[in-house]
Design an enzyme around this catalytic site. Structure first.
Site, PDB file in Angstrom:
ATOM      1  N   ARG A   6       0.825  -1.214   0.000  1.00  0.00           N
ATOM      2  CA  ARG A   6       0.000   0.000   0.000  1.00  0.00           C
ATOM      3  C   ARG A   6       0.856   1.260   0.000  1.00  0.00           C
ATOM      4  O   ARG A   6       0.383   2.335  -0.413  1.00  0.00           O
ATOM      5  CB  ARG A   6      -0.985  -0.039   1.176  1.00  0.00           C
ATOM      6  CG  ARG A   6      -2.033  -1.140   1.002  1.00  0.00           C
ATOM      7  CD  ARG A   6      -2.981  -1.216   2.188  1.00  0.00           C
ATOM      8  NE  ARG A   6      -2.344  -1.664   3.400  1.00  0.00           N
ATOM      9  CZ  ARG A   6      -2.191  -2.932   3.762  1.00  0.00           C
ATOM     10  NH1 ARG A   6      -2.655  -3.889   3.000  1.00  0.00           N
ATOM     11  NH2 ARG A   6      -1.594  -3.246   4.884  1.00  0.00           N
ATOM     12  N   GLU A  14       6.808  -9.981  14.681  1.00  0.00           N
ATOM     13  CA  GLU A  14       6.267 -10.524  15.931  1.00  0.00           C
ATOM     14  C   GLU A  14       6.330 -12.062  15.909  1.00  0.00           C
ATOM     15  O   GLU A  14       6.728 -12.689  16.868  1.00  0.00           O
ATOM     16  CB  GLU A  14       4.826 -10.047  16.101  1.00  0.00           C
ATOM     17  CG  GLU A  14       4.350 -10.133  17.538  1.00  0.00           C
ATOM     18  CD  GLU A  14       2.922  -9.649  17.683  1.00  0.00           C
ATOM     19  OE1 GLU A  14       2.420  -8.985  16.754  1.00  0.00           O
ATOM     20  OE2 GLU A  14       2.321  -9.956  18.727  1.00  0.00           O
TER      21      GLU A  14
HETATM   22  P1  AMP Z   1       4.674  -2.632  11.619  1.00  0.00           P
HETATM   23  O1  AMP Z   1       5.909  -3.206  10.950  1.00  0.00           O
HETATM   24  O2  AMP Z   1       4.299  -3.384  12.851  1.00  0.00           O
HETATM   25  O3  AMP Z   1       4.782  -1.140  11.841  1.00  0.00           O
HETATM   26  O4  AMP Z   1       3.467  -2.885  10.602  1.00  0.00           O
HETATM   27  C1  AMP Z   1       3.291  -2.052   9.513  1.00  0.00           C
HETATM   28  C2  AMP Z   1       2.878  -2.785   8.260  1.00  0.00           C
HETATM   29  O5  AMP Z   1       1.849  -3.743   8.522  1.00  0.00           O
HETATM   30  C3  AMP Z   1       2.337  -1.804   7.252  1.00  0.00           C
HETATM   31  O6  AMP Z   1       2.806  -2.166   5.965  1.00  0.00           O
HETATM   32  C4  AMP Z   1       0.834  -1.926   7.381  1.00  0.00           C
HETATM   33  O7  AMP Z   1       0.220  -1.851   6.125  1.00  0.00           O
HETATM   34  C5  AMP Z   1       0.589  -3.287   8.047  1.00  0.00           C
HETATM   35  N1  AMP Z   1      -0.309  -3.213   9.217  1.00  0.00           N
HETATM   36  C6  AMP Z   1       0.042  -3.466  10.502  1.00  0.00           C
HETATM   37  N2  AMP Z   1      -1.003  -3.340  11.337  1.00  0.00           N
HETATM   38  C7  AMP Z   1      -2.060  -2.981  10.577  1.00  0.00           C
HETATM   39  C8  AMP Z   1      -3.436  -2.652  10.857  1.00  0.00           C
HETATM   40  N3  AMP Z   1      -3.948  -2.671  12.109  1.00  0.00           N
HETATM   41  N4  AMP Z   1      -4.227  -2.288   9.821  1.00  0.00           N
HETATM   42  C9  AMP Z   1      -3.731  -2.246   8.561  1.00  0.00           C
HETATM   43  N5  AMP Z   1      -2.456  -2.534   8.230  1.00  0.00           N
HETATM   44  C10 AMP Z   1      -1.617  -2.905   9.215  1.00  0.00           C
END
Ligand code: AMP
Length: 181
Positions: free
Chosen positions: A64, A101
């Site tokens: 995205r 995670e």
């Molecule tokens: P992080 O690495 O934990 O910051 O996760 C970010 C990535 O996971 C991004 O590419 C987001 O598109 C996706 N992502 C994580 N959590 C969500 C959520 N609650 N809703 C939509 N996309 C998420």
């Protein structure tokens, strides 16, 4: 300034509970993307933050981040570089392994596409824990790029991702915030 207050943009985000697994509130931007005013105003809000930084390149994170990053690049008249998941790019790549995670993953970009010393702006739709953006920022730095800022449509402050990025010396901003996970 965006002609559309941030509150209106937030109303265009659809929340889907328990996707992709129980307990996750998935913040779905496709409803905003499908709204012409919403897409224009989100891009304008991102551009308002990005323009004064005068980046050389916009770097978007799969998948995205490609949509918003390309819209922003077009609006600023800058080039766009994709950072992709492992094995998707056809040319010679450089990459970084990072821990999630549950398990591990790898991000890659085409070698030489971000020249040494270039001033780049990193874009994704959402920051949660910051693991993905942090890995992308590290990869860019390893290539000799200067990461001016990581820019997101949505921040989930409860997960601390923006604070983690800032702690690693990467300035971070988001247009919208949502409570919870
Ligand atoms: P992080 O690495 O934990 O910051 O996760 C970010 C990535 O996971 C991004 O590419 C987001 O598109 C996706 N992502 C994580 N959590 C969500 C959520 N609650 N809703 C939509 N996309 C998420």
């Amino acid at each position: 300034m965006s002609s559309n207050p941030t509150g209106d943009l937030t109303a265009l985000i659809r929340t889907i509970p328990d996707f992709p697994k129980p307990g996750i509130q998935f913040r779905d931007i496709t409803t905003l993307l499908a709204d012409g005013d919403g897409l224009r105003d989100l891009t304008a809000a991102l551009a308002d933050i990005a323009r004064p930084l005068d980046p050389d390149l916009i770097v978007g994170i799969e998948a995205r981040g490609f949509i918003l990053g390309a819209a922003l690049a077009l609006s600023l008249g800058k080039g766009f570089v994709p950072v992709r998941k492992k094995g998707k790019l056809p040319g010679k790549t450089v990459g970084i392994d990072y821990v999630l995670e549950y398990g591990a993953d790898r991000l890659e970009m085409h070698e030489g596409q971000v020249p040494q010393g270039s001033r780049v702006l990193l874009v994704d739709d959402l920051i949660a824990t910051g693991g993905t953006a942090n890995a992308a920022a590290q990869l860019l730095r390893e290539q000799g790029a200067i990461v001016l800022m990581a820019l997101f449509a949505i921040d989930l402050p409860a997960l601390g991702g923006m604070a983690a990025l800032e702690a690693d010396g990467v300035a971070a901003r988001a247009i919208m915030t949502f409570d919870g996970h």
